[in-house]
Design an enzyme around this catalytic site. Structure first.
Site, PDB file in Angstrom:
ATOM      1  N   ASP A 208       0.850  -1.199   0.000  1.00  0.00           N
ATOM      2  CA  ASP A 208       0.000   0.000   0.000  1.00  0.00           C
ATOM      3  C   ASP A 208       0.887   1.251   0.000  1.00  0.00           C
ATOM      4  OD1 ASP A 208       0.866  -0.503   2.636  1.00  0.00           O
ATOM      5  OD2 ASP A 208      -0.779   0.652   3.492  1.00  0.00           O
ATOM      6  N   HIS A 521       1.465  -8.977  -3.480  1.00  0.00           N
ATOM      7  CA  HIS A 521       0.449  -7.936  -3.268  1.00  0.00           C
ATOM      8  C   HIS A 521       1.205  -6.617  -3.101  1.00  0.00           C
ATOM      9  CE1 HIS A 521      -3.587  -6.556  -1.939  1.00  0.00           C
ATOM     10  NE2 HIS A 521      -2.907  -5.723  -1.154  1.00  0.00           N
ATOM     11  N   ASP A 567       0.539 -17.509  -3.987  1.00  0.00           N
ATOM     12  CA  ASP A 567       1.313 -16.558  -4.801  1.00  0.00           C
ATOM     13  C   ASP A 567       0.386 -15.900  -5.808  1.00  0.00           C
ATOM     14  OD1 ASP A 567       3.227 -15.056  -6.013  1.00  0.00           O
ATOM     15  OD2 ASP A 567       4.259 -16.730  -6.992  1.00  0.00           O
ATOM     16  N   GLU A 576       1.920 -10.154   0.603  1.00  0.00           N
ATOM     17  CA  GLU A 576       2.268  -8.734   0.495  1.00  0.00           C
ATOM     18  C   GLU A 576       3.773  -8.597   0.742  1.00  0.00           C
ATOM     19  OE1 GLU A 576      -0.477  -6.129   2.498  1.00  0.00           O
ATOM     20  OE2 GLU A 576       0.554  -4.326   1.814  1.00  0.00           O
TER      21      GLU A 576
END
Ligand code: G3I
Ligand code: 9MR
Length: 601
Positions: A208, A521, A567, A576
């Site tokens: 993020d 991620h 994965d 992530e």
């Protein structure tokens, strides 16, 4: 061996396979699984020999994990395709079979530590596919170490990554963070809600685009600790980042990008530190330059102030020799650390509470005794003021494997590192015993586990790979302190796990190893249109919580702790990347390079 014994055989692939079958058929089935998987899941199979896909330093312990087929011997061959390919260079006996409850397997270990000659090899066991090739090399982990540090460069906020430094991963700048709003939860009379502040730079936390002080704490500290422990590894390292060549080692250059941001998170009016700088909710899977939500600084917390104080105290002593290049910075950091410390003591229970309109990561912690101890220890080391050691209350402080919310051992490791220069008030015996005791517990697990690592079922948490690496970091401190070879070997085993000696048969570091994580991620890796993920990031790793299953079309192959890994870009709970997970990868890869003795002649 009993011919009628049933063993669990596992497949990582989304194909239907029997889970049990009679002993006399297992070798044949293993091969069948191998070939069926080769077609459907990139070659990983339960029949594979699992080992560190990058390879080994000549003097290191070298172990592979072999699925049980009844075979009792192994050989090491020169790798196919090279000079002398297929030639046997070493033969050995497999260990007794052991069961691995966390992955539901029965395996043996192949110890080929006596292989010390540089070269490229494969491991061979009758009835199984030959292992992936691996190298024995005196520089086995240098490129990985550089790659793991460069991952931070790729995750920088507020800067364009240019071709010269980022190659195909060049991208436009995102998140200038020069117009950040003070959230209502962080309002004060000097800075009421809606006040605009500037808080640029720093690293994106993970997949993020938000920036969190608590997680920056352990991440930044661990990089600084790597520098303090192994400066020779980093002094000449050229990372090809924008600051390279400026007279400051590149590891410190990269770390400075985040330190400069962290400094802006302290309210100059009272010394308190904002918990995070964030969007209201997570961005979509877009490139940084295409993410345009308003950014906020949210709530000042005790944990943020203490982690900030610990990191600034550490950075202040690390950067003191660079005062010519960075005039006044070390002194400024020391003052910032002391102000944050005072704020935390005046506000000892300001725990993070997620405001209703904020949906991003929390990094909440209701027990900040360990954060107090860590900040006190770093301030003691940097200032020499015995009052800080007293404030640490050392006898009450435990030693646990570090994580973002559990930082007591960061205090012990720093005290141990600086033990020769500590004021007399420090209890040297206590410092040594905390690290030695934790190391010996981890090494004991390692010695009895089927995979030979320090991981137990309960350790497969969100970010389990950081648990693996932080265990290794503790063990390496134990080795430095005591010289006990079992600690070094256990650290090596955990490191091998990350690079392929694990039940899912994958190297968890993007871009490193023949079969590595492909779909983390990580917003840039997904949105950049490049097939290969941004390199140098360690994936979170297996954990059975599977909190993301609702957001994933694909299913986890298993719910067993060591095999609950997906994965797939959807999998924020197992796949992530994060700055606090990469930091011990940097530390451990440098430490093994620096500490592993040359082979005995
Ligand atoms: O504290 C409890 C403990 O008491 C309990 O025994 C244990 C049982 O599972 O759970 C513990 O809480 C866990 C917590 O981490 C603290 O370790 C939660 O289950 C677990 O879900 C939580 O995971 C965190 C995750 O965010 C979700 O909040 C990870 O540690 C943390 O690394 C991760 O961090 C995210 C950021 O929020 C946002 N950016 C990405 C980053 C990585 O995924
Ligand atoms: O992308 C987010 C990731 O960085 C976080 O670690 C994770 C857990 O907080 O959340 C991810 O965002 C997801 C959200 O929680 C649920 N809806 C889907 C989001 C993206 O996959």
């Amino acid at each position: 061996m009993n011919d009628h014994r049933e063993i669990v055989f596992l497949t990582l692939c989304p194909v239907t396979m029997p889970t049990t079958f009679p002993f006399h058929r297992r070798a044949a089935l293993a091969v069948a699984i191998a070939s069926s998987c080769a077609a459907s899941c990139g070659g990983a199979s339960a029949a594979d020999i699992k080992l560190n896909q990058l390879g080994f330093l000549p003097g290191a312990v070298k172990v592979a994990v072999v699925p049980e087929t009844g075979a009792t011997t192994f050989s090491v061959i020169r790798a196919a395709g090279g000079t002398g390919g297929g030639t046997v260079v070493l033969q050995g006996t497999l260990s007794a079979a052991r069961s691995a409850p966390e992955s539901g397997e029965t395996v043996r270990q192949a110890d080929f530590s006596t292989l010390t000659t540089a070269g490229r090899y494969q491991l061979r066991v009758a009835g199984l596919p030959d292992s992936l090739p691996f190298d024995v090399s005196a520089s086995a982990f240098q490129a990985l170490n550089a790659g793991a540090i460069r991952a931070y460069y790729y995750n920088r906020a507020s800067i364009a990554l240019d071709r010269q430094h980022a190659g195909v991963y060049a991208r436009a700048a995102g998140h200038p963070d020069t117009s950040v709003m003070v959230h209502a939860s962080a309002a004060s009379s000097a800075r009421p809600a809606g006040t605009i502040i500037s808080s640029p730079k720093g690293w994106y936390d993970a997949g993020d685009y938000n920036k969190y002080i608590v997680n920056s704490g352990i991440s930044t500290y661990t990089l600084l600790a790597a520098w303090e422990d192994f400066p020779a590894q980093f002094r000449q390292q050229a990372l090809n980042i924008p600051e390279s060549g400026n007279g400051i080692p590149d590891l410190l250059n990269e770390t400075l990008w985040n330190l400069q941001w962290m400094l802006t998170m302290q309210d100059p009016n009272d010394g308190g530190v904002y918990h995070k700088l964030t969007d209201k909710s997570f961005d979509g899977f877009v490139m940084p330059a295409d993410a345009h939500q308003q950014r906020y600084v949210v709530q000042k917390t005790t944990a943020a102030a203490l982690d900030f104080a610990a990191v600034m105290a550490t950075a202040s002593r690390v950067l003191a020799p660079y005062d010519k290049q960075l005039p006044g910075l070390a002194a400024r950091m020391r003052t910032a650390a002391e102000r944050a410390w005072r704020w935390a003591n005046a506000n000892p229970r300001a725990y993070y509470q997620q405001p209703a309109d904020i949906k991003t990561g929390e990094y909440g912690d209701q027990d900040v005794r360990d954060e107090f101890a860590w900040a006190a220890a770093e301030l003691f080391i940097t200032t020499g003021d015995a009052a800080y050691y007293q404030a640490m209350q050392a006898p009450t402080v435990q030693a646990t494997v570090p994580s973002w919310g559990q930082v007591d051992s960061l205090a012990w490791m720093s005290l141990a590192r600086h033990r020769q220069h500590l004021a007399a008030v420090a209890d040297q015996a206590l410092i040594a015993s905390r690290i030695d005791t934790l190391s010996s517990q981890l090494a004991a697990v390692s010695q009895r586990s089927a995979y030979g690592t320090a991981m137990q079922a309960a350790d497969y948490v969100w970010g389990s790979n950081a648990m693996v690496l932080n265990q290794a970091m503790v063990l390496l401190h134990g080795y430095r302190l005591t010289g006990k070879r079992t600690y070094l070997d256990a650290a090596q085993a955990n490191f091998d796990y990350i690079l392929g000696r694990n039940a899912v048969d994958i190297s968890f570091v993007t871009g490193f190893g023949a079969r590595s994580t492909l779909h983390p991620h990580h917003r840039p890796s997904e949105a950049d249109g490049i097939a290969a993920p941004v390199p140098g990031f360690v994936a979170g790793g297996p954990q059975p919580g599977r909190e993301d299953q609702k957001d994933c079309k694909a299913s986890y192959a298993s719910t067993l702790p060591a095999r609950a890994y997906l994965d797939d870009v959807c999998s924020y709970a197992s796949n992530e990347v994060a700055i606090n997970w990469n930091a011990p990868l940097v530390y451990v890869s440098a430490a093994l390079q620096a500490l592993t003795p040359a082979p005995a002649k």
